[in-house]
Structures are given as C-alpha cells and as structure tokens.
Write an enzyme that holds these catalytic residues in place. Structure first.
Site, PDB file in Angstrom:
ATOM      1  CB  SER A  50      -0.893  -0.030   1.381  1.00  9.27           C
ATOM      2  OG  SER A  50      -0.122   0.256   2.392  1.00  9.27           O
ATOM      3  CG  ASP A  83      -3.608  -2.278  -1.706  1.00 11.27           C
ATOM      4  OD1 ASP A  83      -4.621  -2.358  -2.366  1.00 11.27           O
ATOM      5  OD2 ASP A  83      -3.675  -2.462  -0.213  1.00 11.27           O
ATOM      6  N   GLY A 199      -9.434  -2.288   7.826  1.00  7.85           N
ATOM      7  CA  GLY A 199      -9.192  -2.206   9.394  1.00  7.85           C
ATOM      8  C   GLY A 199      -9.798  -3.226  10.140  1.00  7.85           C
ATOM      9  CG  ASN A 275      -6.961  -6.870  -1.313  1.00 10.92           C
ATOM     10  OD1 ASN A 275      -6.891  -7.557  -2.289  1.00 10.92           O
ATOM     11  ND2 ASN A 275      -7.093  -5.237  -1.518  1.00 10.92           N
ATOM     12  CG  ASP A 277      -2.732  -4.906   5.954  1.00  9.55           C
ATOM     13  OD1 ASP A 277      -1.878  -5.505   6.729  1.00  9.55           O
ATOM     14  OD2 ASP A 277      -2.668  -3.863   5.654  1.00  9.55           O
TER      15      ASP A 277
HETATM   16  O1  LIG Z   1      -8.130  -4.182   2.042  1.00  4.87           O
HETATM   17  C1  LIG Z   1      -7.229  -4.237   2.533  1.00  4.87           C
HETATM   18  C2  LIG Z   1      -6.959  -5.007   3.657  1.00  4.87           C
HETATM   19  O2  LIG Z   1      -8.212  -5.195   4.270  1.00  4.87           O
HETATM   20  P1  LIG Z   1      -8.249  -5.722   5.791  1.00  4.87           P
HETATM   21  O3  LIG Z   1      -7.961  -4.540   6.742  1.00  4.87           O
HETATM   22  O4  LIG Z   1      -7.113  -6.641   6.208  1.00  4.87           O
HETATM   23  O5  LIG Z   1      -9.799  -6.164   6.044  1.00  4.87           O
HETATM   24  C3  LIG Z   1      -5.968  -3.495   1.894  1.00  4.87           C
HETATM   25  O6  LIG Z   1      -6.346  -3.240   0.476  1.00  4.87           O
HETATM   26  C4  LIG Z   1      -5.612  -2.066   2.519  1.00  4.87           C
HETATM   27  O7  LIG Z   1      -5.286  -1.254   1.388  1.00  4.87           O
HETATM   28  C5  LIG Z   1      -4.450  -1.961   3.378  1.00  4.87           C
HETATM   29  O8  LIG Z   1      -4.865  -2.546   4.598  1.00  4.87           O
HETATM   30  C6  LIG Z   1      -4.065  -0.560   3.804  1.00  4.87           C
HETATM   31  O9  LIG Z   1      -3.057  -0.485   4.319  1.00  4.87           O
HETATM   32  P2  LIG Z   1      -2.363   0.602   5.040  1.00  4.87           P
HETATM   33  O10 LIG Z   1      -2.530   1.795   4.084  1.00  4.87           O
HETATM   34  O11 LIG Z   1      -2.805   0.868   6.351  1.00  4.87           O
HETATM   35  O12 LIG Z   1      -0.904   0.318   4.978  1.00  4.87           O
END
Ligand SMILES: O=C(COP(=O)(O)O)[C@@H](O)[C@H](O)[C@H](O)COP(=O)(O)O
Length: 345
Positions: A50, A83, A199, A275, A277
């Site tokens: 990202s 991303d 998040g 996705n 994270d």
């Molecule tokens: O969909 C995403 C993650 O989903 P999640 O929070 O794991 O449900 C990613 O595409 C986000 O772009 C990523 O988590 C954003 O990360 P940061 O901007 O905090 O690095």
C-alpha cells in the site's frame, strides 16, 4: 520462477474455481510468514504494498524483499501488486520499479479522501490500463467506495479512505455501472464495494446480509463474467486473537470481521482476489504481546518476531486452504510479461 502478472494468476483461479488471498506486506517478517505458508500449502502468492507500506519501508526495500522471496521460493508463482494507487503517476512509478500489477483506485480523487465522479474514475483508470497493458502489467480498478453500511463511514487508514458520510448508493457497486466501467476501461480485475471496509472495526455485530451484501456479488458477476472480482477489507478479525491481545494488555473494543464462509460464498460467485492485512496485524500483535509478557527477561527482538511470524503464517495457511488456493502453485506455468503484452494486443 519469475514474478507473474495478476491477470495470469486470476485467469488460472477462475478456470479452477478458487480465490487468492492478497496479503499486504510492510516488512521482512510479514513476507516470510506468507512465503512459509505458501510453501507449506503449495499456493501461489499475491504480495501487495500500500501507499502506507511504501512510506514505512521505502519502495526499494519492498522491491528487494520481494525479489528475495522469488529467489528463495523459485517454485512459488508470485504477483507483486501495488495496492490503492491514488493517481496514474503513482501507478507508472510502480510499473517502472517492477510491480507486475497495479491498482488504480479512481473511486477517490488523488487526495485518497474525496469520492470521485464516475467520469473521473473511468478517465484515470483507462489511462492506466493503456500504459500498463503496453508492458504486460495487470490493472485492478475500483468502483464504489469502501465503507460501513452500518455507519456510512469509510474507516480511514493511513490517509486512504473516503471522508465524511457516504450513501448506500456510493457504498454498493451497481452491476450495470460495472458493466459499463469494464467496457470503457478494460481493467483485468475490479474491486467492488459491498459493505466491507479496511481495518479492525468493520462491524459492531456479526454481519448479516443488511450490512455485508454478499448477494450483490452474484449480480455483479453476472454483469461482468469475464472480469475478476476483488474483495477489499476482507479480514475476518479472529476473535481468538482479539482475546489474546486483550489478555496481554491491549485495548481493542468489540468488533467483527468478514466471516471466512462468506468470502467462500463470494469466491463461488466470481471473487478471485481477497485483500487481507488486518488479520496478519492482529495475529502478530497478539503473539508479540504474549511472548513479551511471558518472557519478561527476553530482549532479543528476534524471539518476538519469530512468534509473530509463526502466528501470521498460520493465518495465511488457513486462508490458502479455505479459498481453495492450496495445491495450485505447482499447476501454474509462468507466462512472461512480453507474452502478456501480446495477449493484450
Ligand atoms: O483491503 C485491504 C485490507 O483489508 P483488511 O483491513 O485486512 O480487512 C488493503 O487493501 C488495504 O489497502 C490495506 O490494509 C491498507 O494498508 P495501510 O494503508 O494501512 O498500509
């Protein structure tokens, strides 16, 4: 095995009816945990960075770490994906530095906060498709804004996410508009809005159809059957890791994620990239808190990082298995980016 394009991997996933988790990377331990899980499951991998990751680690470090993963795991096909690109210029820089796939998120303006008009989204996405496909790189677009159908808020993370209240129309991708968007832009994959958000704080209760519109996926897939669908914000927010974090001093209020079985329903209806994270962040935080609390004399950070890596690895293994991705790596013959250029031509 060289890096492969997102398009090649998702075409394979569609042909064999599975989904691929796209895990976010920021540091060595996250990459190691994903690759160890892939090795264990014989799964292909999408490593995505990202804007926040590029700010945290620096693009050269991320690129070199992915190159190291390719070298250490030559039998695992890897997609290096950017991303949420906020502009064509950002996507162009990523392509120049070696990403095999980019996301142009034209659902928001370049500030990554203001919802954009449909015409703006079409224009910037079409521009990126033109220069990306010319070098064989895949493009993911986004239609609709991610946000909570419960609150109308986007849940901004690291400066990315719509500000203010959004209407249900803005937070649910319209199938007919998706058909037009794909026809006008030529994207390989489309991120759709169905009530998920980035998040840990996605839902205040276990989600039901009114706040997580999984049924909408089938309608979108029917409208654009040849475009791979992408679910963002798809962490499941494991309650067991929330409990560990709370037990060892963390303070995370009640929250729920996207149940794995709902994602699997999505995969049955055309979702190919998922996705994730936050789940890795929660597992790593829980494992580090626990190890620090249980071994207060420990001061070698590798001990904490090792436990964090194992915790994240287990999350990745579980997702590879649930999404039907396990066992697929060895079935993929890499297609060179030059061949992808010819395919697009
Ligand atoms: O969909 C995403 C993650 O989903 P999640 O929070 O794991 O449900 C990613 O595409 C986000 O772009 C990523 O988590 C954003 O990360 P940061 O901007 O905090 O690095």
């Amino acid at each position: 095995m060289a890096l492969i394009s997102l398009r090649q991997l998702l075409d394979h996933a569609a042909e064999h009816s599975y989904g691929v988790p796209a895990f976010n990377i920021n540091n060595l331990e996250q990459i190691l945990s994903i690759m160890q899980a892939a090795e264990r499951c014989d799964a292909p991998v999408i490593l995505q960075a990202s804007a926040g990751a590029r700010k945290y680690a620096g693009e050269p470090f991320l690129r070199k770490m992915v190159e190291a993963a390719v070298e250490m795991y030559p039998h695992i096909p890897i997609v290096m994906h950017q991303d949420h690109g906020a502009s064509p210029a950002v996507c162009q820089q990523s392509i120049r530095s070696g990403f095999s796939s980019v996301m142009m998120d034209g659902s928001l303006l370049e500030d990554a906060k203001t919802p954009a008009s449909y015409d703006y989204n079409v224009a910037v996405t079409r521009e990126v498709v033109k220069f990306a496909h010319a070098v064989g790189v895949s493009v993911e677009g986004e239609l609709g804004c991610l946000g909570s159908l419960e609150t109308g808020e986007a849940g901004e993370e690291d400066g990315v996410g719509a500000e203010g209240k959004l209407s249900h129309d803005q937070m649910l991708t319209d199938p007919e508009q998706a058909r037009d968007f794909v026809a006008q832009t030529g994207v390989d994959a489309l991120a759709i809005a169905i009530g998920t958000s980035h998040g840990a704080y996605k839902f205040t209760r276990p989600p039901t159809g009114d706040i997580l519109a999984i049924d909408r996926i089938a309608a979108i897939h029917q409208a654009i059957p040849n475009t791979h669908l992408v679910m963002h914000g798809s962490s499941s927010v494991p309650q067991e890791w929330l409990a560990v974090i709370r037990e060892f001093g963390g303070n995370i209020k009640e929250t729920y994620g996207v149940p794995v079985e709902e994602i699997v329903r999505g995969i049955r209806n055309g979702v190919r990239k998922v996705n994730i994270d936050t789940d890795i962040r929660l597992a790593m935080t829980g494992a580090m808190r626990r190890t620090m609390a249980q071994t207060p004399g420990e001061f070698d950070p590798r001990k904490f990082f090792k436990d964090a890596t194992l915790a994240a690895r287990d999350i990745c293994v579980a997702r590879f298995e649930a999404f039907g991705c396990a066992g697929q790596a060895s079935r993929i013959q890499p297609v060179a980016m030059e061949k992808m250029v010819a395919m697009y031509a």
